[in-house]
Motif scaffolding. Structure first.
Motif, short mmCIF file in Angstrom:
data_model
loop_
_atom_site.label_atom_id
_atom_site.label_comp_id
_atom_site.label_asym_id
_atom_site.label_seq_id
_atom_site.Cartn_x
_atom_site.Cartn_y
_atom_site.Cartn_z
N HIS A 1 7.56 8.80 -3.38
CA HIS A 1 6.53 9.80 -3.13
C HIS A 1 5.84 10.13 -4.44
CE1 HIS A 1 5.57 14.23 -2.22
NE2 HIS A 1 4.67 13.50 -1.61
N ARG B 1 0.83 -1.19 0.00
CA ARG B 1 0.00 0.00 0.00
C ARG B 1 0.87 1.25 0.00
NH1 ARG B 1 -5.00 -1.19 0.81
NH2 ARG B 1 -5.63 0.89 1.41
N ALA B 2 0.30 2.35 -0.46
CA ALA B 2 0.91 3.68 -0.33
C ALA B 2 0.05 4.46 0.66
CB ALA B 2 0.96 4.38 -1.67
N TRP B 3 0.68 5.33 1.43
CA TRP B 3 0.02 5.98 2.56
C TRP B 3 0.18 7.50 2.51
CZ3 TRP B 3 -2.29 2.73 6.19
CH2 TRP B 3 -1.97 1.38 6.07
N LYS B 4 -0.80 8.21 3.01
CA LYS B 4 -0.66 9.65 3.21
C LYS B 4 0.19 9.87 4.46
CE LYS B 4 -4.61 11.35 0.74
NZ LYS B 4 -5.62 12.39 0.69
N SER C 1 0.21 12.91 -2.84
CA SER C 1 0.22 12.99 -1.37
C SER C 1 0.47 11.63 -0.73
CB SER C 1 -1.11 13.57 -0.87
OG SER C 1 -2.19 12.76 -1.28
N TYR C 2 0.94 10.66 -1.52
CA TYR C 2 1.15 9.30 -1.03
C TYR C 2 2.63 8.93 -0.96
CZ TYR C 2 -3.83 8.63 -1.45
OH TYR C 2 -5.18 8.75 -1.29
N TRP C 3 2.92 8.05 0.00
CA TRP C 3 4.28 7.59 0.26
C TRP C 3 4.29 6.07 0.33
CZ3 TRP C 3 8.24 11.10 0.75
CH2 TRP C 3 7.86 12.43 0.89
#
Length: 117
Positions: free
Chosen positions: A68, A35-38, A71-73
């Motif tokens: 990055h 997953r990618a996360w804010k 807005s996702y990391w």
């Protein structure tokens, strides 16, 4: 901050010591690499102050340890780079335990002395 019981059971006492903010982010993203996360979600899930998380993420991105987009990391997809960074981190920790942590001020003072030569 809490940890799940599996981590408690599987890790050594040394591995359970308080991690730095970058370590906590990397471990979290590595364990959730699907997953990618804010940034705010990473802060909440790692118990890092929301005012600090963007600085931590930016520094990890400078070292190519996280990715990055918008807005996702997410954790880097360069697993070799991640492994090497972890190996260096472990070596530094070992040397600090054996010989004591480096004193930054002492290094700066020494560097200034060398510049005068």
């Amino acid at each position: 901050m809490s940890i799940d019981i599996d981590r408690f059971n599987e890790r050594s006492e040394e591995e359970l010591e308080e991690m730095s903010n970058p370590e906590r982010v990397l471990v979290f993203l590595f364990e959730n690499d699907d997953r990618a996360w804010k940034a705010t979600a990473i802060a909440d899930r790692t118990d890092i102050n929301r005012n600090s998380i963007n600085t931590v993420l930016a520094r990890l991105e400078e070292r190519d340890l996280v990715r990055h987009k918008g807005s996702y990391w997410a954790i880097t997809d360069d697993t070799e780079r991640l492994r090497k960074a972890y190996d260096i981190h472990r070596a530094n920790r070992l040397f600090n335990e054996l010989y004591g942590a480096e004193d930054r001020e002492e290094w700066v003072e020494h560097a200034a002395d060398r510049d005068d030569r």
